[in-house]
Every structure is written in C-alpha cells, then in structure tokens.
Write an enzyme that holds these catalytic residues in place. Sequence first.
Site, mmCIF file in Angstrom:
data_model
loop_
_atom_site.group_PDB
_atom_site.id
_atom_site.type_symbol
_atom_site.label_atom_id
_atom_site.label_comp_id
_atom_site.label_asym_id
_atom_site.label_seq_id
_atom_site.Cartn_x
_atom_site.Cartn_y
_atom_site.Cartn_z
ATOM 1 N N ASP A 13 -7.926 10.942 -7.144
ATOM 2 C CA ASP A 13 -6.299 10.327 -6.740
ATOM 3 C C ASP A 13 -6.627 9.787 -5.242
ATOM 4 O OD1 ASP A 13 -3.552 10.214 -6.577
ATOM 5 O OD2 ASP A 13 -3.634 11.501 -8.412
ATOM 6 N N SER A 63 0.809 7.110 -8.313
ATOM 7 C CA SER A 63 0.099 8.130 -9.235
ATOM 8 C C SER A 63 0.791 7.732 -10.606
ATOM 9 C CB SER A 63 0.301 9.314 -8.658
ATOM 10 O OG SER A 63 -0.358 9.637 -7.695
ATOM 11 N N ARG A 186 13.348 13.173 3.411
ATOM 12 C CA ARG A 186 12.908 13.247 2.053
ATOM 13 C C ARG A 186 12.126 14.473 1.664
ATOM 14 N NH1 ARG A 186 8.279 9.231 0.225
ATOM 15 N NH2 ARG A 186 7.794 10.784 -0.975
ATOM 16 N N ARG A 259 12.192 5.865 -9.436
ATOM 17 C CA ARG A 259 11.262 6.757 -9.858
ATOM 18 C C ARG A 259 12.012 8.194 -10.041
ATOM 19 N NH1 ARG A 259 4.948 7.617 -7.609
ATOM 20 N NH2 ARG A 259 5.137 9.753 -7.553
ATOM 21 N N LYS A 325 -0.591 17.239 -9.198
ATOM 22 C CA LYS A 325 -1.016 16.011 -10.234
ATOM 23 C C LYS A 325 -1.204 16.474 -11.725
ATOM 24 C CE LYS A 325 -1.301 13.404 -6.625
ATOM 25 N NZ LYS A 325 -0.514 12.321 -6.492
ATOM 26 N N ASP A 392 -5.560 11.868 -2.308
ATOM 27 C CA ASP A 392 -4.364 11.519 -2.126
ATOM 28 C C ASP A 392 -3.439 12.302 -1.406
ATOM 29 O OD1 ASP A 392 -2.131 9.442 -3.140
ATOM 30 O OD2 ASP A 392 -1.447 11.469 -3.693
ATOM 31 N N HIS A 434 -5.143 4.670 -7.483
ATOM 32 C CA HIS A 434 -4.693 3.669 -6.709
ATOM 33 C C HIS A 434 -5.258 3.932 -5.262
ATOM 34 C CE1 HIS A 434 -2.636 7.029 -4.998
ATOM 35 N NE2 HIS A 434 -2.326 7.276 -6.079
ATOM 36 N N HIS A 454 0.404 4.489 -0.061
ATOM 37 C CA HIS A 454 -0.660 3.855 -0.895
ATOM 38 C C HIS A 454 -1.102 2.551 -0.310
ATOM 39 C CE1 HIS A 454 0.577 6.771 -4.341
ATOM 40 N NE2 HIS A 454 0.295 7.582 -3.249
HETATM 41 O O1 LIG Z 1 5.796 10.996 -4.138
HETATM 42 C C1 LIG Z 1 4.894 10.980 -3.542
HETATM 43 O O2 LIG Z 1 4.350 11.894 -2.992
HETATM 44 C C2 LIG Z 1 4.684 9.521 -2.754
HETATM 45 O O3 LIG Z 1 5.885 8.913 -2.576
HETATM 46 C C3 LIG Z 1 3.795 8.895 -3.883
HETATM 47 O O4 LIG Z 1 2.711 9.535 -4.245
HETATM 48 P P1 LIG Z 1 2.367 9.594 -5.898
HETATM 49 O O5 LIG Z 1 2.669 8.112 -6.419
HETATM 50 O O6 LIG Z 1 0.649 9.739 -5.568
HETATM 51 O O7 LIG Z 1 2.814 10.732 -6.243
HETATM 52 MN MN LIG Z 2 -2.326 9.148 -7.270
HETATM 53 MN MN LIG Z 3 0.098 9.509 -3.605
#
Ligand SMILES: O=C(O)[C@H](O)COP(=O)(O)O
Ligand SMILES: [Mn+2]
Ligand SMILES: [Mn+2]
Length: 505
Positions: A13, A63, A186, A259, A325, A392, A434, A454
């Site tokens: 990742d 991701s 956040r 998202r 993940k 990641d 990514h 990213h």
């Molecule tokens: O939600 C997160 O942690 C990031 O904004 C994006 O990371 P991810 O696409 O690897 O989940």
């Molecule tokens: Mn990812």
């Molecule tokens: Mn990420």
Amino acid sequence: MSAVRPGILLVLDGWGHAEPGEGNALAAADTPCLDRLRATPAAVLAEASGSAVGLLPGTVGNSEIGHIVIGAGRPVPYDSVLVEERIDTGGLRSHEILGAALTGLAATGGSLHLIGLASDGMIHSHVRHLRELLRIAALFAVPAVRIHAITDGRDVADGTAAHHLATVGGYTAEAGVGSIATVIGRGYALDKSGDLALTERAARAIEDGTGHRIGKPEEALATGGSGDEWVEPCVVTGADGQPLGPVRDGDVVLFTNFRSDRVQQLADRLHSGLAGRGVTFLSLAQYDTEAPIPALVHRADAGGGLADRLAECGVRSVRIAEAEKFEHVTYYLNGRKAGPAPLEEHVRIAAAGRPDHRAAPEMNIGRVTEAIGAAARRDDVPLVVANLANIDVVGHTGEYAATVRAAEHTDRAVAALCRIASETGRWMVLVGDHGNAEKMLAGAGGASRPYGGHTTNPVPAVLVPAPGREAAPPTGTATLADIAPSVLSLLGLGPAPAMTGRALW
Ligand SMILES: O=C(O)[C@H](O)COP(=O)(O)O
Ligand SMILES: [Mn+2]
Ligand SMILES: [Mn+2]
C-alpha cells in the site's frame, strides 16, 4: 483444481515510484529485497492515478480506487468523477431530490447544513463541489446555509487549513449565502476506527453547538497543536454570542464528501442523534452507512472482476490485511460487494488499542506475514491476496524517518514472503495501489512542507515467478487494470469478459 498454478497477490500500500531525491522515503530506505525485485526483467511501472484508473486526469490515486481497479481489471469511474460529471452537465442544479429539499427550506425558513472535508485533496472531497452547492442554494433562495468545515492536513499538506477556510469564505461571498458554523479536525469528524468518543465530539458541535467557542473560523486553527487533522471541534458564535449552526427541526443536512469510508461513522451518528428533529439527510455520493441516506449521485458498477471470476472457476482465496486495509482486499477488491464470496476466507489483523504509527512503524507486519505464510502452506488455497499497509499508513503521518523505517520493515517481510513463495511453489505478484511514501514533501504557499498524502506517480508491479519458471519482461504501458488479468493468467485462467486490462506476464 489441479491445473491451477498457485500464487500470492501482494499489494504494497502506497508503494509509488519516483527518482531518488529529497523527501523520497522509499529511495532512502535500506530495502535490498525490493531493490533486487525491482531490478528484475519482470518488473514494470504501472499507472495508478488519473484516467488510467477511472479518476479525473492528474488526480492522485487512492486506496479505494486502487483496490477496486486491481480487482476489476478495468478502470472504474470513481465517485469523484461521477460527481464532477453531474456538476458539469448542470445535473446537480436540476436534481429532483435536492431541489425538493431546498424548495422546502425556502418555504419554511430552515437551514441547509453542508458537512464535509474542506480541502482540495480530491480523495474524500473537493471544495469546488461545496462551491457548486452554495450556488445552488442561492438559486433556490435557501435562507441560511451553515457550513461545517472539516480541516484536512492529511490529503493535503499540513498547515494549509487557513488557506482552505479562506477559499470557502470566498465561495460564500461569491454565492451570497453561507457561513462557516463549525470547524472540526478530520481526526474527530472522520474517524473510521470505531472510536465513537471522537465522533461524538464532532457530532455535538454540529448538532447542538457544543464545543470550543470562537468568533471567527480561522481562530479554530490555534487549537490544532498536532496539526490541521486535530483541530478541536470549534463552534462559531454570531453577534448574539450564540452558536451559528445547531441543527433545528426541519433543517436539511447534506454531506459533501464523495468518499464514504471516513464520513459514514459521523453520518450514522448524526442520523440517529437527530432522529427526533424531522431533519432531511442527503449525501452528495452514495455511502455505506447503516442509515438510509439518499445519495444525489450513485456509484458505478465495479463487479465482474477477479472475485467473480474466481467464484465461477471454483478457486478458493484467502484475503489478509491489517484492520486499516482490510476492506481494501475484501470489499473494494471484490467490486464493493459486502461479505465474503463463496470459497473466500478473510483474515483481519487488528492492533490492540490505538496504535502510534510514528513510534511503531512495523505495525503488525509480523502477524500479517505469518498469516500469509499459513495460507500459502495450504494446498486447498490457490490464491492468497494480502496487503502490507505500512508504507501508506506510516506515510500518512508525514514523518519521514518513521516512513523510512516502515519501508525497511516491509522489505524484510517481502524477503520472508519470497522464501515462503519459493518453498510452497507459488508465484508472487507485488504491486502498489498508488504512490505515497516516495513523496514526503510538498510545496504550499512557496514553502516545502511535510506531506503525508498520495501522489500521481506510477507504482512498481513485479512478478516473482514460481520456482523453475521465468518471466518475460512486459511490453507497453501497464496500469492497475492489468493486475487481475495477470493474476488469472498466472493461475492458468482466462480473464473475465468485462476486463479491459491485459496479462502482463
Ligand atoms: O482516508 C485516508 O486515510 C486518506 O485520506 C486516504 O488514504 P487511503 O486512500 O490510503 O485510504
Ligand atoms: Mn492505499
Ligand atoms: Mn493512503
């Protein structure tokens, strides 16, 4: 089943490619195994961002779309793109559900609450979508729009929240409607780890105006001692000293993230907390909430991919990842289908307590590696699919030294997995979903700041052939859409009809 040639699909990742240079934690890390694999003829770079995977051109990968495309074997139009299309064609302005909700507010004098991540990261949201919603609110003469601005510092460089709040302020001036009513980091508003105490603090600020009181939105930023992500839930007060934006009977709440994964815990909490107040809930894109929240834009079908093909051919797979993940190697890789498919086993490795990724960049990679080894040793499991999350997840802390160590832990795990693959007669495909850790600095306001987000860089994709076999170097440009056809071909199976990618090896 005897004809199937067993293997391992390993997603690293956030494993992106960039030339060595300042801020490239992957190039700086001591990773002899990954370096050796990347130097083999079967190594290739694959596109993992922008239109190659179903995002807008030039958009960083993420991701969700990364794993969706790895599984689907074709680019899948991501929710951000579908929202943009709807905006560009004027379809949001003429949206029946939105129109009805806003007309109702104009009649009753209620407020529209817009809740979302206030940045231009284009991972969870983009402020230009908020801009369009403000313009629409003005068209419908909505009496009051309250913006609940969630500060970022994760998808965009930390320390840029002031800039993004100012952008939102500019959009309200331009539309002639709207004011920021709460400012919340956040870390509170978009927790997805199940820490309901964090969500509660965000929800109370929004629904009741309970929180740190401020006179102007930018005053909130002083509370973010640990960065924009952790700005305290702050409530803006009006001239009368009262909070601007509590949610009242008959108001409309519209979530502006496209998202779902990080906003759904808050959306569910607000939906149940406001149950008695006759509030209308809407979301810009489709969410996986427990509450039935109508979406203005529906998602694209991502089915007909690897999981469906494996099921059709009777091939068992085991999916393994850390909690961070887990959905990616199950739900997203399976084309956003919930629950294990027949012949599919899921192994979720969870940390005890709240992990500190800076202090422990190894995360649970040892347990993940053990689980992969256990599955790989089983004769009844032709395919093991796993995700090594460290590069990641630690990369997102924005801390360079910790991310270098995360890459080094990953390298040692991959070396162990190469030995396991060899002992068990399996091929192994490694691929990033990514870029992330190859770029840990980003320019913002003329300065280079720590960046944990990213990138648009391509990702390495490598085949470690099964013992006694060789891999020819792939030709042409590779993308993540090529991974599922490659995996199927290595197993000895043909692609699914919907796949547009090609077998690389
Ligand atoms: O939600 C997160 O942690 C990031 O904004 C994006 O990371 P991810 O696409 O690897 O989940
Ligand atoms: Mn990812
Ligand atoms: Mn990420």
